[in-house]
Design a protein around this motif. Sequence first.
Motif, mmCIF file in Angstrom:
data_model
loop_
_atom_site.group_PDB
_atom_site.id
_atom_site.type_symbol
_atom_site.label_atom_id
_atom_site.label_comp_id
_atom_site.label_asym_id
_atom_site.label_seq_id
_atom_site.Cartn_x
_atom_site.Cartn_y
_atom_site.Cartn_z
ATOM 1 N N ASP A 181 2.457 55.292 38.067
ATOM 2 C CA ASP A 181 1.569 54.174 38.533
ATOM 3 C C ASP A 181 1.405 54.374 40.126
ATOM 4 O O ASP A 181 0.615 53.532 40.735
ATOM 5 C CB ASP A 181 1.995 52.955 38.188
ATOM 6 N N ASP A 182 2.639 54.917 40.767
ATOM 7 C CA ASP A 182 2.582 54.832 42.253
ATOM 8 C C ASP A 182 1.595 56.063 42.657
ATOM 9 O O ASP A 182 1.736 56.989 42.459
ATOM 10 C CB ASP A 182 3.996 55.023 42.602
ATOM 11 N N TYR A 183 0.446 55.468 43.220
ATOM 12 C CA TYR A 183 -0.683 56.523 43.767
ATOM 13 C C TYR A 183 -0.070 57.582 44.524
ATOM 14 O O TYR A 183 -0.555 58.762 44.495
ATOM 15 C CB TYR A 183 -1.753 55.887 44.364
ATOM 16 N N LEU A 184 0.772 57.332 45.523
ATOM 17 C CA LEU A 184 0.919 58.202 46.537
ATOM 18 C C LEU A 184 2.044 59.262 45.632
ATOM 19 O O LEU A 184 1.898 60.507 46.064
ATOM 20 C CB LEU A 184 1.795 57.744 47.772
ATOM 21 N N VAL A 185 2.993 58.844 44.653
ATOM 22 C CA VAL A 185 3.723 59.722 44.270
ATOM 23 C C VAL A 185 2.919 60.469 43.157
ATOM 24 O O VAL A 185 3.087 61.790 43.214
ATOM 25 C CB VAL A 185 4.967 58.844 43.395
ATOM 26 N N GLN A 186 1.898 60.194 42.488
ATOM 27 C CA GLN A 186 1.197 60.844 41.672
ATOM 28 C C GLN A 186 0.384 61.874 42.392
ATOM 29 O O GLN A 186 0.293 63.093 42.008
ATOM 30 C CB GLN A 186 0.247 59.931 40.728
ATOM 31 N N ALA A 187 -0.300 61.578 43.559
ATOM 32 C CA ALA A 187 -0.810 62.573 44.466
ATOM 33 C C ALA A 187 0.033 63.785 44.733
ATOM 34 O O ALA A 187 -0.448 64.755 44.994
ATOM 35 C CB ALA A 187 -1.496 61.713 45.809
ATOM 36 N N ARG A 188 1.364 63.478 45.251
ATOM 37 C CA ARG A 188 2.224 64.390 45.541
ATOM 38 C C ARG A 188 2.551 65.473 44.438
ATOM 39 O O ARG A 188 2.612 66.636 44.725
ATOM 40 C CB ARG A 188 3.430 63.492 46.051
ATOM 41 N N ALA A 189 2.566 64.734 43.221
ATOM 42 C CA ALA A 189 2.655 65.725 42.096
ATOM 43 C C ALA A 189 1.767 66.490 41.844
ATOM 44 O O ALA A 189 1.859 67.910 41.581
ATOM 45 C CB ALA A 189 3.067 64.729 40.867
ATOM 46 N N PHE A 190 0.258 66.314 42.073
ATOM 47 C CA PHE A 190 -0.767 67.113 41.908
ATOM 48 C C PHE A 190 -0.586 68.077 43.109
ATOM 49 O O PHE A 190 -1.084 69.276 42.867
ATOM 50 C CB PHE A 190 -2.103 66.104 42.302
ATOM 51 N N ALA A 191 -0.187 67.732 44.218
ATOM 52 C CA ALA A 191 -0.103 68.969 45.369
ATOM 53 C C ALA A 191 0.862 69.645 45.144
ATOM 54 O O ALA A 191 0.573 71.024 45.174
ATOM 55 C CB ALA A 191 -0.072 68.098 46.604
ATOM 56 N N LEU A 192 1.779 69.267 44.606
ATOM 57 C CA LEU A 192 2.927 70.534 44.035
ATOM 58 C C LEU A 192 2.350 71.291 42.866
ATOM 59 O O LEU A 192 2.800 72.367 42.951
ATOM 60 C CB LEU A 192 4.282 69.632 43.635
ATOM 61 N N ILE A 193 1.715 70.904 42.144
ATOM 62 C CA ILE A 193 1.080 71.750 41.207
ATOM 63 C C ILE A 193 0.020 72.687 41.911
ATOM 64 O O ILE A 193 0.229 73.893 41.409
ATOM 65 C CB ILE A 193 0.310 70.957 40.127
ATOM 66 N N GLY A 194 -0.409 72.269 42.708
ATOM 67 C CA GLY A 194 -1.335 73.299 43.530
ATOM 68 C C GLY A 194 -0.586 74.285 44.162
ATOM 69 O O GLY A 194 -0.953 75.313 44.147
ATOM 70 N N ASP A 195 0.445 73.632 44.879
ATOM 71 C CA ASP A 195 1.523 74.849 45.400
ATOM 72 C C ASP A 195 1.882 75.679 44.551
ATOM 73 O O ASP A 195 1.913 77.068 44.598
ATOM 74 C CB ASP A 195 2.589 74.033 46.066
ATOM 75 N N ALA A 196 2.331 75.325 43.207
ATOM 76 C CA ALA A 196 2.624 76.423 42.229
ATOM 77 C C ALA A 196 1.513 77.487 41.827
ATOM 78 O O ALA A 196 2.041 78.673 41.676
ATOM 79 C CB ALA A 196 3.229 75.607 41.093
ATOM 80 N N HIS A 197 0.618 76.701 41.611
ATOM 81 C CA HIS A 197 -0.769 77.645 41.342
ATOM 82 C C HIS A 197 -0.915 78.767 42.309
ATOM 83 O O HIS A 197 -1.016 79.876 42.240
ATOM 84 C CB HIS A 197 -1.862 77.025 41.125
ATOM 85 N N LEU A 198 -0.694 78.209 43.680
ATOM 86 C CA LEU A 198 -0.925 79.128 44.930
ATOM 87 C C LEU A 198 0.101 80.273 44.993
ATOM 88 O O LEU A 198 -0.310 81.254 45.227
ATOM 89 C CB LEU A 198 -0.735 78.418 45.957
ATOM 90 N N GLU A 199 1.152 79.964 44.481
ATOM 91 C CA GLU A 199 2.290 80.782 44.573
ATOM 92 C C GLU A 199 1.924 81.846 43.411
ATOM 93 O O GLU A 199 2.659 83.061 43.597
ATOM 94 C CB GLU A 199 3.847 80.116 44.329
ATOM 95 N N LEU A 200 1.321 81.671 42.310
ATOM 96 C CA LEU A 200 0.830 82.410 41.314
ATOM 97 C C LEU A 200 -0.268 83.205 41.478
ATOM 98 O O LEU A 200 -0.627 83.823 40.650
ATOM 99 C CB LEU A 200 0.848 81.618 39.814
ATOM 100 N N ASN A 201 -0.776 82.791 42.648
ATOM 101 C CA ASN A 201 -2.201 83.612 42.962
ATOM 102 C C ASN A 201 -3.268 83.078 42.216
ATOM 103 O O ASN A 201 -4.223 83.684 41.899
ATOM 104 C CB ASN A 201 -1.960 85.368 42.864
ATOM 105 N N GLN A 202 -3.333 82.054 41.932
ATOM 106 C CA GLN A 202 -4.220 81.177 41.113
ATOM 107 C C GLN A 202 -4.907 80.190 42.240
ATOM 108 O O GLN A 202 -4.849 79.023 42.100
ATOM 109 C CB GLN A 202 -3.671 80.442 39.923
ATOM 110 N N ALA A 203 -5.574 80.833 43.145
ATOM 111 C CA ALA A 203 -6.223 79.934 44.004
ATOM 112 C C ALA A 203 -7.088 78.885 43.741
ATOM 113 O O ALA A 203 -7.127 77.710 44.416
ATOM 114 C CB ALA A 203 -6.950 81.003 45.232
ATOM 115 N N LYS A 204 -7.783 79.246 42.858
ATOM 116 C CA LYS A 204 -9.059 78.262 42.371
ATOM 117 C C LYS A 204 -8.243 76.941 41.804
ATOM 118 O O LYS A 204 -8.719 75.848 42.139
ATOM 119 C CB LYS A 204 -9.769 79.071 41.485
#
Length: 258
Positions: A163-186
Motif C-alpha cells: 500500500d506504500d506507493y513508493l515501495v511498490q514503485a521501487r518493486a516495479f523498478a527492480l523488476i525492470g532491472d531484472a528484465h534488463l539483465e535478461l536482455n528483455q529491454a521492452k
Amino acid sequence: MSKIPFTGKSQQARQQQQRVVSSDPLQPAEAYNPEHPLLEDPDALALRLAESEDFLRRNKNILLGLMSIVVLAIAAGFGYYMWRGSQDTKGQAVMFQAVDYWEADSLNKALKGDGRNLGLERVAAEYSGTDAGNLANFYAGVASLKKGEYKKAIDYLEDFSSDDYLVQARAFALIGDAHLELNQAKEAANFYNKAATHNANEFFSPGYLLKEATARELAKDYEGAIAAYDKIITDYATAAEVTEAKQYKARAEGLAGK
C-alpha cells in the motif's frame, strides 16, 4: 393458525366497507382503493399469515440449514482472521534473523537460513498470505537480484504488493532491472514506466523515466524513448535528470531519423 377471526363477509360486503372508510370525502366511493388492502381486509391478512406459517412449517429444515451455514461461515471467517493475525506475528518474529543477514549482505543465509533460523524463501512460502510472507517476497526478490538470479527475483517481486506507493514503485523498478539483465529491454521499459507513473512524484519519477527511455532505446523503440525524455523535460523541469534527458533526446531523435 392465526387467532384473527374469520368474519365470513362476502367480497361485495368488504367492498362496501371499503367505500365507507374512504379517507377522502370528495373522492367517489367506487373509485376508492385502499393503499394497504391487507390492513383493510382482516380476512386477507389472516389468510396471508396462515400461508406464511404453513411455508415456515413445510420448509423448517431447509431454513434451519441455511441459518446454520450462515453462522458457520461467519465463525469460519472470524477464525481465519484470528489465525492469520497470529501467523503474521509469528512470521515477523522468525523473519527477524533473515533480515539481519540481508542487511549485512549475507545473501545466502538471508535466503536459505542458517540451520536454526528460517530464510526468506521459507518465510515467503510458509507464511504466504500474511504481511510477513509478503514482505519476505520483497527481501527475497532484492537478494536474488543481487545474486544474479534474475528470474527468481522477478517471481518474488511480482508476488509482492504494498500500500506504500513508493515501495511498490521501487518493486516495479527492480523488476525492470531484472528484465534488463535478461536482455528483455521492452519488458524492462514497461516496468520502469509502471514505477514512474505509480504515485508519480518529482523525487523518483524522473529517474524511473530516464531508465525507461534507456530501455526503449535498447529495444529500438526510439519514439517511445523520445516520449519518455519529453515527459521528464515537460513535467519535471526542475529535476536533475532534465540535462541528461535533453542530451539523450537529441541522440534518440537522430537514431529515429528526425
